[in-house]
Write a protein that holds these residues in place. Structure first.
Motif, PDB file in Angstrom:
ATOM      1  N   GLU A 133       0.850  -1.198   0.000  1.00  0.00           N
ATOM      2  CA  GLU A 133       0.000   0.000   0.000  1.00  0.00           C
ATOM      3  C   GLU A 133       0.889   1.253   0.000  1.00  0.00           C
ATOM      4  O   GLU A 133       2.072   1.175   0.358  1.00  0.00           O
ATOM      5  N   PRO A 134       0.318   2.424  -0.389  1.00  0.00           N
ATOM      6  CA  PRO A 134       1.127   3.652  -0.505  1.00  0.00           C
ATOM      7  C   PRO A 134       1.886   4.021   0.767  1.00  0.00           C
ATOM      8  O   PRO A 134       2.973   4.597   0.697  1.00  0.00           O
ATOM      9  N   ALA A 135       1.319   3.677   1.935  1.00  0.00           N
ATOM     10  CA  ALA A 135       1.972   4.081   3.191  1.00  0.00           C
ATOM     11  C   ALA A 135       3.382   3.505   3.296  1.00  0.00           C
ATOM     12  O   ALA A 135       4.263   4.122   3.920  1.00  0.00           O
ATOM     13  N   GLU A 136       3.617   2.346   2.689  1.00  0.00           N
ATOM     14  CA  GLU A 136       4.974   1.757   2.752  1.00  0.00           C
ATOM     15  C   GLU A 136       6.006   2.738   2.218  1.00  0.00           C
ATOM     16  O   GLU A 136       7.066   2.931   2.811  1.00  0.00           O
ATOM     17  N   GLN A 137       5.674   3.354   1.057  1.00  0.00           N
ATOM     18  CA  GLN A 137       6.634   4.295   0.454  1.00  0.00           C
ATOM     19  C   GLN A 137       6.821   5.515   1.343  1.00  0.00           C
ATOM     20  O   GLN A 137       7.917   6.057   1.455  1.00  0.00           O
ATOM     21  N   ILE A 138       5.722   5.945   1.963  1.00  0.00           N
ATOM     22  CA  ILE A 138       5.812   7.115   2.840  1.00  0.00           C
ATOM     23  C   ILE A 138       6.804   6.828   3.964  1.00  0.00           C
ATOM     24  O   ILE A 138       7.710   7.613   4.241  1.00  0.00           O
ATOM     25  N   TYR A 139       6.670   5.673   4.610  1.00  0.00           N
ATOM     26  CA  TYR A 139       7.550   5.359   5.737  1.00  0.00           C
ATOM     27  C   TYR A 139       8.999   5.215   5.259  1.00  0.00           C
ATOM     28  O   TYR A 139       9.922   5.661   5.941  1.00  0.00           O
ATOM     29  N   GLU A 140       9.183   4.619   4.091  1.00  0.00           N
ATOM     30  CA  GLU A 140      10.562   4.448   3.615  1.00  0.00           C
ATOM     31  C   GLU A 140      11.189   5.810   3.286  1.00  0.00           C
ATOM     32  O   GLU A 140      12.351   6.052   3.599  1.00  0.00           O
ATOM     33  N   HIS A 141      10.385   6.718   2.705  1.00  0.00           N
ATOM     34  CA  HIS A 141      10.900   8.067   2.420  1.00  0.00           C
ATOM     35  C   HIS A 141      11.214   8.831   3.706  1.00  0.00           C
ATOM     36  O   HIS A 141      12.048   9.718   3.713  1.00  0.00           O
ATOM     37  N   LEU A 142      10.514   8.461   4.793  1.00  0.00           N
ATOM     38  CA  LEU A 142      10.742   9.153   6.070  1.00  0.00           C
ATOM     39  C   LEU A 142      11.845   8.490   6.888  1.00  0.00           C
ATOM     40  O   LEU A 142      12.040   8.830   8.053  1.00  0.00           O
ATOM     41  N   GLY A 143      12.543   7.544   6.275  1.00  0.00           N
ATOM     42  CA  GLY A 143      13.720   6.975   6.933  1.00  0.00           C
ATOM     43  C   GLY A 143      13.457   5.783   7.823  1.00  0.00           C
ATOM     44  O   GLY A 143      14.310   5.413   8.631  1.00  0.00           O
ATOM     45  N   TRP A 144      12.286   5.170   7.683  1.00  0.00           N
ATOM     46  CA  TRP A 144      12.002   3.967   8.470  1.00  0.00           C
ATOM     47  C   TRP A 144      12.676   2.763   7.819  1.00  0.00           C
ATOM     48  O   TRP A 144      12.776   2.674   6.599  1.00  0.00           O
ATOM     49  N   SER A 145      13.120   1.827   8.635  1.00  0.00           N
ATOM     50  CA  SER A 145      13.768   0.604   8.133  1.00  0.00           C
ATOM     51  C   SER A 145      12.765  -0.544   8.158  1.00  0.00           C
ATOM     52  O   SER A 145      12.045  -0.730   9.146  1.00  0.00           O
ATOM     53  N   ARG A 146      12.802  -1.305   7.071  1.00  0.00           N
ATOM     54  CA  ARG A 146      11.876  -2.424   6.913  1.00  0.00           C
ATOM     55  C   ARG A 146      12.427  -3.632   7.667  1.00  0.00           C
ATOM     56  O   ARG A 146      13.532  -4.084   7.374  1.00  0.00           O
ATOM     57  N   ALA A 147      11.677  -4.140   8.636  1.00  0.00           N
ATOM     58  CA  ALA A 147      12.137  -5.324   9.374  1.00  0.00           C
ATOM     59  C   ALA A 147      11.753  -6.601   8.644  1.00  0.00           C
ATOM     60  O   ALA A 147      12.487  -7.588   8.675  1.00  0.00           O
TER      61      ALA A 147
END
Ligand SMILES: CC(C)(COP(=O)(O)OP(=O)(O)OC[C@H]1O[C@@H](n2cnc3c(N)ncnc32)[C@H](O)[C@@H]1OP(=O)(O)O)[C@@H](O)C(=O)NCCC(=O)NCCS
Length: 173
Positions: A133-147
């Protein structure tokens, strides 16, 4: 940019109608937010009454985005942690009203949530969101790391299985 306000229990209950509209429109739009269709406004109100109680206990910090006197977006910081995780908080239920999307408001809310979490001494934030979903890209752009991804972790409101991606972010205090 609209103002962001931290709502206490009384303010949460005072904003019940806006919050319920925000949540029911979000779920009816297909977002995996813990609820299934049909999702009548009364069920959304029951949900927010529970959040108000949690806010009153100090378990949740509720940030509301306000425009022209109405709440048009929100995000929650879950701060009730076990004794061995005093440095952690959960980011939950980021949502922007469908009529207000695409204006950068989710970033505005997430920036405010991170600042608030840091001010409360929380250096590790965790969240999960529907995979793809679009929120994934938002979090990645905000510097979140995917576990990682848990397949079939939840359901979309229409009953389809929903894979879920877990993210974490370390804040500098
Ligand atoms: C996810 C959500 C909060 C985004 O809110 P928003 O205010 O529209 O997002 P923004 O305007 O801040 O956009 C942030 C970025 O995401 C992109 N984006 C937003 N919606 C998008 C969409 N539907 N498809 C693709 N990209 C999208 C924007 O282009 C922007 O990217 P950029 O900064 O590189 O230009 C909103 O769509 C929503 O409430 N969805 C339902 C609930 C949900 O899924 N919550 C998250 C999981 S709990």
């Amino acid at each position: 940019m609209p103002d962001i306000r931290i709502l206490d229990k009384t303010a949460t209950l005072a904003a019940l109608r806006d919050l319920s509209d925000l949540f029911s429109e979000t779920v009816r739009g297909g977002a995996s937010m813990g609820y299934m269709l049909p999702f009548p406004p009364e069920d959304a109100e029951i949900y927010w009454c529970g959040v108000a109680e949690a806010v009153g206990r100090g378990d949740i910090v509720l940030l509301a985005l306000e425009e022209a006197g109405h709440v048009v977006g929100s995000v929650q910081i879950g701060v009730a942690m076990p004794p061995n995780q005093p440095h952690r908080a959960d980011i939950k239920k980021l949502m922007v009203h469908p009529h207000q999307r695409g204006r950068g408001l989710s970033r505005h809310l997430m920036d405010a949530a991170e600042r608030e979490a840091a001010a409360r001494g929380r250096s590790l934030l965790v969240l999960d969101t529907a995979t793809g979903e679009p929120a994934e890209q938002i979090y990645e752009h905000l510097g979140w790391s995917r576990a990682g991804v848990i397949p079939g972790y939840a359901l979309f409101p229409d009953g389809r299985p929903c894979d879920t991606t877990f993210y974490h972010k370390t804040l500098t205090l």
